[in-house]
Design a protein around this motif. Structure first.
Motif: not given
Length: 744
Positions: A648-657, A703-708, A715-723
Motif C-alpha cells: 500500500p502507499p505509505i507516507p514517508r517516514n511512517m513505520p510499515p505496519v 475485509v478491511l477490519v480483518e486486514y487491520e 506487530w504485537v507478536n513481533a514486539a513480544g519476541l523483541g522484548q
C-alpha cells in the motif's frame, strides 16, 4: 550681425537650461527656438540629431512661402492671404522612445524655426549660470501673478493665424486645442511664433512633442551564497509581475490588459517565473552522498600498489564496506521515493507532466554525478581489489540508477516536442485551438511508437487526461473573459461561447477516433488502448454542465419578454421572475465547476433539504441516485484494496505496519460515513437494491477490519519476541568448548 555669430547664438540658446529641462521632462511646454542657416537643410537637422535620440514621439512641421518682401500682406487678415500663403504641411515622424517606466506622464513640446538666407537677426536670451535660489512665499506668489498676467497678455494677442496653427498642431499630435494653446502661451519662446509670421521671418517652424515618463525604479539583487536564481525569482514575483499586473496605461494597446498581446506578454512573464522557480528547486534538491563520520582518508591512494596494500588492510576494508552500505541506503531511499504514487491535483495541465520529468531528470543526473566522484571511485576500486561481497548490491543499484536516469532523460526529450502545443492550449480560444488538435494527436501517436519508456498505457493515459484538463481550464477562462461571472455576458455572446466549447469537445473526440481508426489499419504500430471514458469523462461532464447553463440562459432570455406583456396581474409574475434571476446571479459558488461531489457531501445536502422542505418534496428518487453513487464508491474501494493490499502507499517516514493500518482505516472511513446516514433511510429505498449494496458494504468492511487486525496482531507478536531478546544475556559460555560468545 554675421551669419556665424547668429548661428553660435542659436546653438547657445539650444543648450540653455530651459531646453535641457524640457528634454528631461521636468515641465510640459511648447518651446519655440530660433535658428539661422541656409533654409530647409538647417531645419531638418534637429530631427536627425539630439532630439530624436532623446525620445521624440512626434514632430509637426509648419511651412509657409513668403508672399513678398515688404511684409504688408501679413498685416492684413489671415483669411485674405490664403492665396499667397500655402497651407501648412503636417508631418508626423515617430521617434525613438526611451526605456518604459512606471509612473505618471508629462507632455513636452519643443519648437525650432529656421530663417531664410535673408532673415533678420534672431532675438537671443542671456543664459545665466545654474544657481540654487530659495524664494520666499511672497516672491513665489508675485512670480505666479506675473506669469498669469503674461499668459493673459499673450492670449489676447492670439488671432486667426495662431488659431489655425494651434488647430494643425493639435490635429498632428492628437491633443486638444486648449492644451496646445496653454502650452504655447506658457512658453518663454512665444515671440518666435511672431518672428515666423513676420514678412522676412523664418520659412519653417518645427514643434517637437514628447511624452516623458517620470518614475524610475532602481534596485539591487542579493546574490550572496550564489543565490542568483532565488533573487531573480523574488524580484519578478514580488516587484515586477505585480507592477505589470497593476499597470493601466499600455501605450498603443488601448484595451489595456484586455488586449491579447498584453495577455500574451503577462503569460510569458508568468511562465518565466515558473521556469525560475523550477530551476531553483532543482538546484536545491540536488542529490549529494553524505559520508559517515569518521570517514577513512583515501587521498594517498594513487598507484595500483596503493590499492593492493589498502585491500590487504581488513579494518580499512570493513570501514569502506560500511561507507558503501551507507551510500547504498541513501540511494535506495531516493529510488523508493521516485516510485511512490504521485500526488497531483485533478485539474493540472500537461505542462506539469513536463516539469515532473525535468525535476526527476535533474535529481538522477546529480545522483549519477555523485557516484562518479573520485572519492566514490576510490572506495569502489579498493573493494574491487579486496573482492568485497557488498559490490554486488552496489552494481545492482548502479544499474537501477542508470535505467531511471535514462527514462527521465528520454521522456523529457519527447515531451519537449509537445511543449509548443502546451503553450497553445493555455492561451488559445476554443475555435483557434481546433486547428492544433490533429497535429497534437499525431505527435502523441509518434511518441507512443518511438519512445522507449513513455509508451506505456499508464503514461499515455495520464498525458491525455492532462491535455483534457488543460482544454477544460482554457474553456473556463474563455467563458469568463472580460466579466466576473458568466451571467454578466450578453445572452447571445454566452450561447456563442458555450457552443464553441461544445464544438471543441466534439472535434477533440473525433480526431482521437480518426487516429484510433488509422492505427487499427496498421497492426504493426502500437495501438491506442486507452479508456476513452477516463480521458474524455471530465470534458463530457463539463459540456453537460454547459448545456444546462445554455438552457438556463435561453429560458432567462424567453422570460425577459414578460416585461413587454401588458396583461393584468403580470407584474407579480415579473417581480417573481426577476427575483429568481437575481438569486441565480448572486450565487457565490463557481457555476462552471463540473466536478462531482462526494457521496458524503451529497447526503449532507439532501439532509438540509429534508429539514427545510422535506414534507413538500419527495426525495426518495434523489436518495436512490446517491445510493448508486455509493455503490460505485464501494467498487472503487474494492479495486484499490486489491491493487495495493500487498504494497500500500505509505507516507514517508511512517513505520510499515502503522502505515498499512492507516491506509486500511482511510478506505474504511470512506465507506463508513455514508452508510451511517443511509442506514436510517432504508424505508424510502428499494429493498432489493439496498440488500445488494449492504452485502457489498459488509463484505468490504469485514475485509478491511480483518486486514487491520492481522497486521496489528503480527506487530504485537513481533514486539513480544523483541522484548524476550532484550532480556536475554549477551555474553554466554558454550557448554562444550567453554568458550565465551558475545551476541550482537
Amino acid at each position: 550681425m554675421s551669419q556665424k555669430e547668429a548661428q553660435a547664438m542659436a546653438e547657445e540658446e539650444l543648450n540653455s537650461p530651459a531646453v535641457e529641462n524640457n528634454t528631461e521632462g521636468e515641465r510640459s511646454e511648447l518651446a519655440p527656438e530660433m535658428g539661422t542657416g541656409p533654409g530647409p537643410q538647417e531645419a531638418e537637422n534637429p530631427l536627425d540629431g539630439n532630439h530624436s535620440a532623446k525620445g521624440i514621439e512626434d514632430s509637426v512641421a509648419v511651412t509657409k512661402e513668403m508672399g513678398g518682401q515688404d511684409g504688408t500682406n501679413l498685416d492684413q487678415s489671415f483669411d485674405q492671404n490664403l492665396e499667397e500663403v500655402k497651407p501648412p504641411l503636417i508631418n508626423t515622424h515617430p521617434g525613438v522612445s526611451g526605456h518604459r517606466r512606471i509612473g505618471a506622464q508629462k507632455v513636452m513640446f519643443t519648437t525650432q524655426t529656421s530663417a531664410s538666407a535673408i532673415s533678420s537677426p534672431p532675438a537671443t536670451t542671456a543664459v545665466a549660470g545654474k544657481r540654487s535660489v530659495v524664494l520666499s512665499n511672497e516672491a513665489r506668489k508675485e512670480m505666479a501673478k506675473q506669469a498669469r498676467a503674461l499668459k493673459d497678455e499673450r492670449r489676447a494677442l492670439l488671432d486667426s493665424r495662431h488659431k489655425y496653427l494651434i488647430a494643425k498642431i493639435a490635429n498632428g499630435v492628437s491633443l486638444g486645442e486648449v492644451e496646445v494653446e496653454e502650452a504655447l502661451i506658457s512658453d518663454d519662446k512665444f515671440s518666435m511664433i511672431e518672428e515666423f509670421f513676420s514678412a522676412h521671418g523664418s520659412k519653417r517652424l518645427l514643434f517637437y512633442y514628447q511624452v516623458v515618463q517620470l518614475e524610475v525604479n532602481f534596485g539591487m539583487l542579493d546574490c550572496t551564497d550564489a543565490n542568483i536564481l532565488q533573487s531573480l525569482e523574488k524580484l519578478f514575483t514580488d516587484v515586477m509581475y505585480p507592477a505589470l499586473r497593476s499597470q493601466e496605461d499600455w501605450g498603443v494597446m488601448k484595451e489595456g490588459q484586455g488586449d491579447s498581446h498584453v495577455q500574451d506578454f503577462l503569460l510569458s512573464v508568468d511562465r518565466f517565473i515558473c521556469s525560475l522557480s523550477s530551476a531553483r528547486k532543482n538546484m536545491e534538491d540536488k542529490f549529494q552522498l553524505h559520508n559517515m563520520v569518521p570517514s577513512p582518508d583515501l587521498s594517498h591512494l594513487q598507484e595500483p600498489v596503493d590499492y593492493i596494500n589498502a585491500a590487504n588492510n581488513s579494518e580499512l576494508v570493513e570501514s569502506l564496506e560500511l561507507v558503501l552500505l551507507h551510500w547504498a541506503k541513501q540511494i535506495e531511499q531516493v529510488l523508493a521515493e521516485s516510485e511512490q504514487m504521485r500526488k497531483e491535483a485533478d485539474d493540472i495541465g500537461p505542462s506539469v507532466e513536463l516539469e515532473y520529468w525535468k525535476s526527476r531528470m535533474s535529481t538522477f543526473n546529480s545522483l549519477l554525478d555523485e557516484i562518479k566522484q573520485p572519492q566514490v571511485k576510490t572506495v569502489i576500486g579498493v573493494l574491487q581489489v579486496a573482492k568485497s561481497k557488498t559490490l554486488s548490491k552496489w552494481k545492482e543499484l548502479d544499474g537501477n540508477i542508470t535505467i531511471v536516469a535514462n527514462e527521465a532523460k528520454d521522456n523529457v526529450k519527447y515531451l519537449y516536442t509537445l511543449e509548443k502545443f502546451f503553450k497553445v492550449l493555455g492561451k488559445c480560444t476554443p475555435i483557434s485551438m481546433l486547428e492544433h488538435i490533429p497535429s497534437l494527436l499525431n505527435s502523441i501517436r509518434l511518441i507512443q511508437n518511438v519512445s522507449r519508456y513513455y509508451n506505456s498505457s499508464e503514461h499515455m493515459t495520464s498525458l491525455f487526461v492532462k491535455v483534457t484538463n488543460q482544454m477544460v481550464t482554457t474553456c473556463k477562462l474563455y467563458l469568463c473573459q472580460g466579466v466576473t461571472k458568466i451571467w454578466d455576458l450578453d445572452r447571445k455572446e454566452l450561447l456563442k461561447r458555450v457552443q464553441e466549447c461544445l464544438q471543441l469537445n466534439q472535434e477533440y473526440q473525433q480526431c482521437f477516433q480518426r487516429v484510433w481508426d488509422e492505427l487499427q489499419q496498421s497492426p504493426l504500430d502500437r495501438q491506442f488502448e486507452f479508456s476513452e471514458n477516463y480521458i474524455f469523462g471530465k470534458f463530457d461532464a463539463f459540456c453537460k454542465r454547459l448545456e444546462n447553463i445554455a438552457d438556463m440562459a435561453t429560458t432567462l432570455e424567453d422570460l425577459s419578454a414578460l416585461q413587454l406583456i401588458k396583461v393584468e396581474g403580470i407584474e407579480k409574475i415579473l417581480v417573481r421572475c426577476q427575483t429568481i434571476v437575481t438569486s441565480i446571479k448572486s450565487k457565490t459558488y463557481n457555476v462552471l465547476d463540473h466536478r462531482k461531489k462526494e457521496t458524503e457531501q451529497l447526503l449532507d445536502l439532501l439532509s438540509k433539504f429534508e429539514k427545510g422542505v422535506g414534507n413538500q418534496i419527495d426525495l426518495s428518487q434523489k436518495y436512490e441516485t446517491v445510493l448508486q453513487h455509493f455503490a460505485h464508491d464501494l467498487e472503487q474501494v474494492r479495486k484499490l484494496y486489491q491493487k495495493h493490499k500487498d504494497h500500500p502507499p505509505i507516507p514517508r517516514n511512517m513505520p510499515p505496519v502503522a502505515g498499512r493500518i492507516m491506509w486500511a482505516r482511510q478506505l474504511f472511513r470512506k465507506i463508513e460515513l455514508p452508510m451511517e446516514i443511509l442506514k436510517d433511510k432504508l424505508d424510502i429505498l428499494g429493498a432489493s437494491e439496498v440488500k445488494k449494496i449492504i452485502r457489498m458494504y459488509n463484505k468490504m468492511a469485514a475485509v478491511l477490519v480483518e486486514y487491520e487486525v492481522l497486521y496489528h496482531r503480527g506487530w504485537v507478536n513481533a514486539a513480544g519476541l523483541g522484548q524476550q531478546g532484550l532480556s536475554a544475556s549477551l555474553l554466554i559460555r558454550h557448554p562444550t568448548t567453554k568458550v565465551h560468545l558475545l551476541f550482537t
